[in-house]
Each structure stands twice: as C-alpha cells, then as structure tokens.
Design a protein around this motif. Sequence first.
Motif, mmCIF file in Angstrom:
data_model
loop_
_atom_site.group_PDB
_atom_site.id
_atom_site.type_symbol
_atom_site.label_atom_id
_atom_site.label_comp_id
_atom_site.label_asym_id
_atom_site.label_seq_id
_atom_site.Cartn_x
_atom_site.Cartn_y
_atom_site.Cartn_z
ATOM 1 N N LEU A 181 9.370 -16.804 15.820
ATOM 2 C CA LEU A 181 8.869 -16.438 14.489
ATOM 3 C C LEU A 181 9.847 -16.918 13.419
ATOM 4 O O LEU A 181 9.465 -17.545 12.437
ATOM 5 C CB LEU A 181 8.676 -14.925 14.391
ATOM 6 C CG LEU A 181 8.345 -14.397 12.986
ATOM 7 C CD1 LEU A 181 6.977 -14.886 12.539
ATOM 8 C CD2 LEU A 181 8.398 -12.873 12.940
ATOM 9 N N GLY A 182 11.116 -16.635 13.615
ATOM 10 C CA GLY A 182 12.120 -17.008 12.619
ATOM 11 C C GLY A 182 12.327 -18.507 12.568
ATOM 12 O O GLY A 182 12.517 -19.091 11.506
ATOM 13 N N GLY A 183 12.273 -19.136 13.726
ATOM 14 C CA GLY A 183 12.453 -20.586 13.769
ATOM 15 C C GLY A 183 13.264 -20.990 14.982
ATOM 16 O O GLY A 183 14.487 -20.915 14.968
ATOM 17 N N ALA A 184 12.557 -21.403 16.056
ATOM 18 C CA ALA A 184 13.244 -21.840 17.261
ATOM 19 C C ALA A 184 14.012 -23.116 16.961
ATOM 20 O O ALA A 184 13.517 -23.994 16.252
ATOM 21 C CB ALA A 184 12.236 -22.068 18.381
ATOM 22 N N GLY A 185 15.224 -23.209 17.480
ATOM 23 C CA GLY A 185 16.004 -24.424 17.284
ATOM 24 C C GLY A 185 16.647 -24.515 15.919
ATOM 25 O O GLY A 185 16.966 -25.605 15.460
ATOM 26 N N ILE B 46 16.421 -14.350 11.211
ATOM 27 C CA ILE B 46 15.274 -14.085 10.342
ATOM 28 C C ILE B 46 14.187 -13.345 11.128
ATOM 29 O O ILE B 46 13.628 -12.350 10.664
ATOM 30 C CB ILE B 46 14.698 -15.405 9.783
ATOM 31 C CG1 ILE B 46 15.733 -16.081 8.865
ATOM 32 C CG2 ILE B 46 13.399 -15.159 9.028
ATOM 33 C CD1 ILE B 46 15.340 -17.480 8.431
ATOM 34 N N GLY B 47 13.938 -13.828 12.335
ATOM 35 C CA GLY B 47 12.911 -13.204 13.174
ATOM 36 C C GLY B 47 13.226 -11.744 13.454
ATOM 37 O O GLY B 47 12.361 -10.869 13.332
ATOM 38 N N ILE C 35 1.960 -18.576 14.480
ATOM 39 C CA ILE C 35 3.025 -19.586 14.563
ATOM 40 C C ILE C 35 2.487 -20.876 15.157
ATOM 41 O O ILE C 35 2.678 -21.962 14.608
ATOM 42 C CB ILE C 35 4.210 -19.114 15.439
ATOM 43 C CG1 ILE C 35 4.873 -17.874 14.839
ATOM 44 C CG2 ILE C 35 5.258 -20.222 15.569
ATOM 45 C CD1 ILE C 35 5.903 -17.273 15.762
ATOM 46 N N SER C 36 1.785 -20.747 16.293
ATOM 47 C CA SER C 36 1.382 -21.979 16.976
ATOM 48 C C SER C 36 0.329 -22.735 16.162
ATOM 49 O O SER C 36 0.237 -23.955 16.264
ATOM 50 C CB SER C 36 0.894 -21.685 18.394
ATOM 51 O OG SER C 36 -0.070 -20.676 18.349
ATOM 52 N N ALA C 37 -0.430 -22.004 15.345
ATOM 53 C CA ALA C 37 -1.460 -22.683 14.563
ATOM 54 C C ALA C 37 -0.894 -23.313 13.290
ATOM 55 O O ALA C 37 -1.405 -24.318 12.819
ATOM 56 C CB ALA C 37 -2.576 -21.701 14.205
ATOM 57 N N THR C 38 0.138 -22.724 12.727
ATOM 58 C CA THR C 38 0.603 -23.220 11.434
ATOM 59 C C THR C 38 1.888 -24.035 11.523
ATOM 60 O O THR C 38 1.912 -25.209 11.169
ATOM 61 C CB THR C 38 0.817 -22.065 10.440
ATOM 62 O OG1 THR C 38 1.695 -21.110 11.037
ATOM 63 C CG2 THR C 38 -0.494 -21.396 10.099
ATOM 64 N N TRP D 7 11.638 -20.679 9.452
ATOM 65 C CA TRP D 7 12.642 -21.650 9.014
ATOM 66 C C TRP D 7 12.031 -23.042 8.880
ATOM 67 O O TRP D 7 12.396 -23.805 7.991
ATOM 68 C CB TRP D 7 13.853 -21.670 9.944
ATOM 69 C CG TRP D 7 14.963 -22.453 9.345
ATOM 70 C CD1 TRP D 7 15.422 -23.670 9.723
ATOM 71 C CD2 TRP D 7 15.741 -22.066 8.200
ATOM 72 N NE1 TRP D 7 16.424 -24.079 8.892
ATOM 73 C CE2 TRP D 7 16.647 -23.109 7.943
ATOM 74 C CE3 TRP D 7 15.744 -20.947 7.360
ATOM 75 C CZ2 TRP D 7 17.544 -23.068 6.884
ATOM 76 C CZ3 TRP D 7 16.644 -20.912 6.326
ATOM 77 C CH2 TRP D 7 17.538 -21.969 6.090
ATOM 78 N N GLY D 8 11.085 -23.343 9.736
ATOM 79 C CA GLY D 8 10.376 -24.623 9.641
ATOM 80 C C GLY D 8 9.637 -24.741 8.316
ATOM 81 O O GLY D 8 9.623 -25.814 7.695
ATOM 82 N N ILE D 9 9.046 -23.652 7.881
ATOM 83 C CA ILE D 9 8.326 -23.671 6.600
ATOM 84 C C ILE D 9 9.320 -23.890 5.458
ATOM 85 O O ILE D 9 9.097 -24.725 4.574
ATOM 86 C CB ILE D 9 7.551 -22.340 6.394
ATOM 87 C CG1 ILE D 9 6.464 -22.216 7.465
ATOM 88 C CG2 ILE D 9 6.948 -22.287 5.000
ATOM 89 C CD1 ILE D 9 5.751 -20.882 7.471
ATOM 90 N N VAL D 10 10.434 -23.157 5.524
ATOM 91 C CA VAL D 10 11.464 -23.308 4.485
ATOM 92 C C VAL D 10 11.920 -24.763 4.405
ATOM 93 O O VAL D 10 11.978 -25.360 3.331
ATOM 94 C CB VAL D 10 12.674 -22.392 4.786
ATOM 95 C CG1 VAL D 10 13.821 -22.688 3.825
ATOM 96 C CG2 VAL D 10 12.278 -20.934 4.699
#
Lengths: 248, 335
Positions: B266-270, B277-278, B314-317, B323-326
Amino acid sequence: MPLLEVHNLVKNFGGLKANDDISFTVEKGELIGLIGPNGAGKTTLFNCISGLHPVSSGRIVFDGEDITSLKAFDIARRGMARTFQVYVASGDLTVIENVMVGAFMHTRLRTAARSRAEEILSNLNLAELTGYRVSELPVAAQKRVTMATALATGPKMLLLDEVAAGLNPSEVDEIMSGIRHVHNDMGITVMLIEHVMELVMKISDRVIVLDYGQKIAEGQPRQIAGDPRVIQAYLGERYVREHSQELT
Amino acid sequence: MEALKSAFDFSDFPRSDLFVAGALVVLLLVFPLFPHSAFAMATVIQFFIFSLYGMGWNTIGGYGGQVDLGKAQYVGIGAYTTAVMLIRWDIPFWVSMPVGVCLAVAWSFVIGFPLFRLKGHYFAIATIATSLVLKDLFEVWDFVGAARGLEISPIKYTPPDFLRLIFREDIYYYYVIFAFFLIGIFYINWFRKSRLGFQLRAIKDNESVAQSLGINVHLAKVKTYAIATAFVSVVGSFHACYIKNIEPEDTMSLNISILIALMAMLGGAGSLWGPIIGAGILIPLKSYLKEWLGATAGLVGIDLILYALIIMIISATEPRGIWGIVERLRRRKPN
Ligand SMILES: Nc1ncnc2c1ncn2[C@@H]1O[C@H](COP(=O)(O)OP(=O)(O)O)[C@@H](O)[C@H]1O
Ligand SMILES: [Mg+2]
C-alpha cells in the motif's frame, strides 16, 4: 588460442533441433556476424553459449576453459556479456542505475560502480540519458542502454542479439558506431545477430549463417553475400529468381 | 565506512521529503512527553512494530519483487526464542534477540533454498504454507507452551528492567522500538544503494538479464530473504517482551503475514518510505476499526474486507503504491 570454441553443439527442444551440430571458433578481437532466417536458431545459440540454456550435447570452450556446464552468472563473470533480442524494461531502474548493475560485477563499492557507469555512458554518447528510467525511453535508446550495461561488466566478449532491429536508419548508424567503438577502441570481441543485412555485411570480419538449426555457411561477408545457398535460405527462392542476373 | 556514509546519506531525496521526514521524527520523539491516551501510545508502538516488519518485507518483497506471505513464522521464531529463554533460563532480551535472529535466519535458509526455485504465485503460496506448518508445530509443541502459548509474568522482575526489556510503562517500550525503527531506516537506506540492492532490482526487472550480468539470482534472493527474516525476528523478540503473552494463533497467524505484505505494498513496495507510509495508514485504521467496530458482533471480519479492497485498488491503479503515485506526480517526463 581462439577466444571461443563451439564444438558440435546440439540443442533440442523436445523433438525440435534448434541447434544441430554447430561448430565454429572466434578469435580474439574478431567481429563475427551471425545471420539466418527467423527461427534458424541464432538466439538459441546465444542462450547456449551464455549458459541460459543447458546444451543437449557438444562442448563450449571460452578463453581456454570448458564452460559447457557452467551457470549463466558464472559464465558472465568469466567475461562473456550479452544483450537480449526482446528486452522489456519494466522496473524502475534509471539508466545510470541499470548500467551500475553491470558495473557492480567487479566491485562492491557504489562510488566505483557509479563512476564506471558514467564513463561507459559517456563513451557510448548516452550521458544525457543518465537520469531517465529505462522503461520511459524509446526502444532504440533502451537497446543502447542494455549494451552499455553489458559492457559495464568489463567483458572479453560481447554477444549482441538484434540490437538494430526495429530502428530507423539514423538510429542504426548510431548503434553501428557504438559497436565499432566497442570493437575497435575497447578491444572487445563481438558476435552479433542481425537482421539488417547491410549492417552485418559492413562491419563483420566474418559471417556465420544458420538455417534450420544448422550452420550452412561461414566466411567473409563478400563470399557470404554471393553464396547461393545463403541467399536461398536467407532471402527465399523468389529473391534468387528475381535477382539471378545481378548475382551472377 | 562507505556503508556507514551511505546509510546516513539521503541526498537523492528532494529537500521537501527530508523536511517532512525530519518533522515527523521530531514529532514522534516528543509525542510521549505530551498528554496522550494509552490507546494512542499502543497504536504508535504498533506502528513502529509494523513499519519494521514492512521494512524487512520490503527488501525481498519490494526491491526483489518476491511476494512473501509467510513473514509471521519469523515473528514467531523471534518471539518464542526470547520468551522461552527468558521464562526457562532467565536469559535477557539482548542475548535472546540475536539467538532468535540466528535461528530465524537458519530456518530461512532451510526454506529459502528450495522455495526460491519457485516463481511468482507459487513462491507466495509456498511461503504461506511453511508459515502455517510452523504455526501448527508450535501449537502442539509442549516445550513452547503448545496452543496456550507462553506468558512472561512481570511480577518476577523489577521494572524497569533494561536487560530483559520488562517495563511497566509503555513509554520505555516506545523509545526502545523507536530506536530500532530509526536503525531500520538507516539500514534500508544503505541496503537500497548497496550492490545487493541493485542486484535485486535487476532480478525483479528480468531474471535472465540479471544472470547474464553475473548475478547469482538464487543466492541473492536467499541472502535477502535472510535479511528480511532478521528484521522480522528482532521485532518478534521485542513483541514478546512488550505483549508478554504469545500464542501461535495471534503471533504467527496468516493475518499478520498478509498485513505485513499489504502495508508495504500500500505504501509503496520497493521504496524506502513505502512500508512506513503503509503502516502509518493501516495501523491506526486497524486499531480504530477494532476499537469502534470490532466488538460489535459480525463485524470482526471488517479488516479482512478492507485488506481485500486495498489489494484490488493497488493492483488496479498503481502497483507501486502510494509512493508510486507521489513519484509519478513529481516526475518530469522526457520531451
Ligand atoms: N525456450 C524454447 N522452448 C522451445 N522452443 C524454443 C525455445 N526457444 C526457441 N525455440 C525454438 O527454437 C527455434 C529457434 O529459435 P531462435 O533461436 O529464437 O531463432 P532465431 O533467433 O534464429 O530467430 C524456433 O523454432 C523456436 O520456436
Ligand atoms: Mg532471435
């Protein structure tokens, strides 16, 4: 002593002989072209040499050492680098990070890996791409980046699998000058698979031709270009018929 | 030396990130000094605990892309090692914790070497299975209290006992786990820039390419899995001292494994901040849901529904999470 010796290499996929009793040698400093129609077994040959596929039979000797049964990463560490025909960058590595992965083969130090990567990128005129993600780049640039990454491992020999496929003429020129640089200035032995015939004919010292998994010809580009067997295999019978006057 | 410098070097993040991170650290540092409820305190401690689990998970699951749904088994090994050693032989936390790490890492090799021959979903399923097997084993093993579990009785000690990590007030636990949390961040900050970190990202991208660059893919995964395991085991040991009551059903449940993976995703894998964040979102949410709704009959499963929803979103967006969105919003595209 040749840098690479391939003896009677056979690779079967089930009933299919993708490589059928192939033998050849590559001397240090040569630039070898590997051509043949689609499905001839060129990529398979690279996969066998680089250890990604176990061979069905035969022997591969690299720099005096039998590497036939070594794992791919071990072969890479001995100085055999390669690129991939189909390369899809999906991760989030930037260009410099991607090249650093290669550079990390010989150092644990991030600073050392970074400066080596920077040097190679500038040698290949890719310095301006440094900060982009590989996956954001157009295919042509991605291919040059993967070449840079392979070079960052400091190889003795580089196998290039269709680095010019799908590129426009000016991009082909760029990649060609890159290959020349690698071969002439860096002194790396190169073997390249290419569909763009002029490219192979222009820069290869020697050309090996595969068809249906077998080696059907080997020689200087000029000899190969005139070899009817090659023309027939590679360009199809129609081409031979239509161009029979020019050829003779 | 270079490693230490790298651990403290955050210069590849924009200033604004570091400012936010610094402000949050200061906030967390002074939080216990201000009036607060026991519930808020417990929630922040859980946040630290799960951030650390997530950071560990993130090495193999995030940077390496090997979705691991069996982290609870290592929570269990850490927690049980510390509890057993304290209860039976009065061995302090600072000894039992590294012993727990050794046992957990040894177990991670036992299952890591064969499991990493598997790919993708098969690997994820196999990690669930081994974790459940270990849990079942602990449930019937009398030496570790079987299904009843183990209880550390604080009466036997004189808190604050810094050697055994037995405290009466949560504030002590708070600062201990906070210290681990900061160490965890520095460690991951080093890890992500280390050779192994780069190798894992290459492996996640394409394993054949990674092999051809001289990376022993299998070994790199096993090593990283051990690192992830060590993280989780340390916190498991802490958990035993903090909760004082461990049972296979809570400590090693599938729920814990899923929650760990989910928070990081959720927060950002990797990414360095992803797991934090998650945890910062899910832990308070989970605590409050339980506080407000959990007692109400029939709503106990609400957190599971929530997890399922989050996975789908997550998997859809954005597979790289918040973090990916940021990063996407921030990134300038070429041309
Ligand atoms: N991994 C594989 N499994 C089964 N068959 C394969 C595999 N790789 C290649 N082949 C088959 O081997 C033959 C040679 O393929 P390839 O080496 O890719 O040819 P080329 O690179 O010359 O176009 C083809 O018929 C292809 O379908
Ligand atoms: Mg091919």
